[in-house]
Motif scaffolding. Sequence first.
Motif, short mmCIF file in Angstrom:
data_model
loop_
_atom_site.label_atom_id
_atom_site.label_comp_id
_atom_site.label_asym_id
_atom_site.label_seq_id
_atom_site.Cartn_x
_atom_site.Cartn_y
_atom_site.Cartn_z
N LEU A 1 0.83 -1.21 0.00
CA LEU A 1 0.00 0.00 0.00
C LEU A 1 0.86 1.25 0.00
O LEU A 1 0.52 2.26 -0.65
N GLU A 2 1.97 1.21 0.71
CA GLU A 2 2.91 2.34 0.69
C GLU A 2 3.38 2.58 -0.75
O GLU A 2 3.48 3.72 -1.21
N HIS A 3 3.67 1.49 -1.44
CA HIS A 3 4.08 1.58 -2.85
C HIS A 3 2.97 2.18 -3.70
O HIS A 3 3.20 3.10 -4.50
N LEU A 4 1.75 1.68 -3.55
CA LEU A 4 0.62 2.19 -4.31
C LEU A 4 0.42 3.68 -4.07
O LEU A 4 0.21 4.46 -5.01
N HIS A 5 0.48 4.09 -2.81
CA HIS A 5 0.26 5.50 -2.49
C HIS A 5 1.36 6.37 -3.08
O HIS A 5 1.10 7.49 -3.55
N ALA A 6 2.60 5.87 -3.07
CA ALA A 6 3.70 6.62 -3.68
C ALA A 6 3.50 6.77 -5.19
O ALA A 6 3.75 7.84 -5.77
N LEU A 7 3.01 5.71 -5.82
CA LEU A 7 2.75 5.76 -7.26
C LEU A 7 1.61 6.74 -7.57
O LEU A 7 1.68 7.50 -8.55
#
Length: 356
Positions: A304-310
């Motif tokens: 989710l951290e990755h998704l939010h960064a994207l």
Amino acid sequence: MLFTASTVKDTLPNIERFVTGNLAGGVDHMIVFLDAGDPEVRAWLDEHPHVTCVRTDASWWNGERPAELNVRQRINANVAKALLSLVEGAEWIFHVDADEVVQVDREVLAAVPEETRVVKLAPLEAVSRKRWDGDPTWFKRLLDKPDLTLLQTLGVIDRPSNGAYFHGHVDGKSGVRPATDVWLTLHHGVDAAKAELPAYADADRLRLLHYESYSGEDFVRKWTSILAAGPMANFRPAREPTAVALRALIAKGLSEEQAAPYLMRIFERTTEDDFDTLRDLRLLVEVDPRQGTHVPATAPDGDLEHLHALLDGVRGEPKRPFHPGELAAAAEEVLTRVAGGSRYAARGARRFLRRS
């Protein structure tokens, strides 16, 4: 994990039913693009652990906000799909509206062949009544010709077709395995040439609840919102007269109190169902989506951290390349720029190559 993508503008009670029902029905995480800024809805979504709320304000569209709601919906869904192609734990993404609830048997979904890239959900449409005590729990299913002919003969519908029986779509909705060479439309999964891809279907265990104008009040709210959202979209021929009549009525400049009886008359003449007859003939399905047994999976560490960064990275990028029919290379260029600034880029690139 199973994700959904939705572009929404709705009341808090409807959003709560939408989120709760989808998570109970088989969804693990929901990406919700807010098409209008209701602070109460935004705050509730922001606090939900299984929802990622995206504000589609001026900074999202960068001066290029499409006028048509349907275009905004398709673009947002494919932004989410493209970004999830870089997220390790994302296996499926379904494009649904705020009045739709996914009902997926996860064992059936897990058994879909790896080479199958699209899954189709069969529609069940809520019976339209003047009012319900609580949420609707009775739904219409698609019927065969004999039952449709019976309803026509009884005067329940005008012609023996599911298009006359259902007030909303009869196509259902689709989910795809996230990748850059497959696209989500409003109802289908397509390739770069916009040709519909083969889809896996199981009408009993892969389905969609559609709350299409289920009450007089919701009919008025929904159609007023649709007509205020931008240029009139293309409706099925059976619904076009309703849209035209409602636009003409709204253009009269009547007060809400003056317009109310005419709006209700339009509902009664075009949308209200003969609930007693349909139930007596055993043509309805009883479902309470809030009673679903699915427990949403928690995303693996960092996903989710990755998704939010994207999502943060794509905010300043052009969105038009993500519309079905645009050149895939343009979307991939945007995705490369966005992923390049992420410490997950290497893992995302491996996932993309494996899927494509």
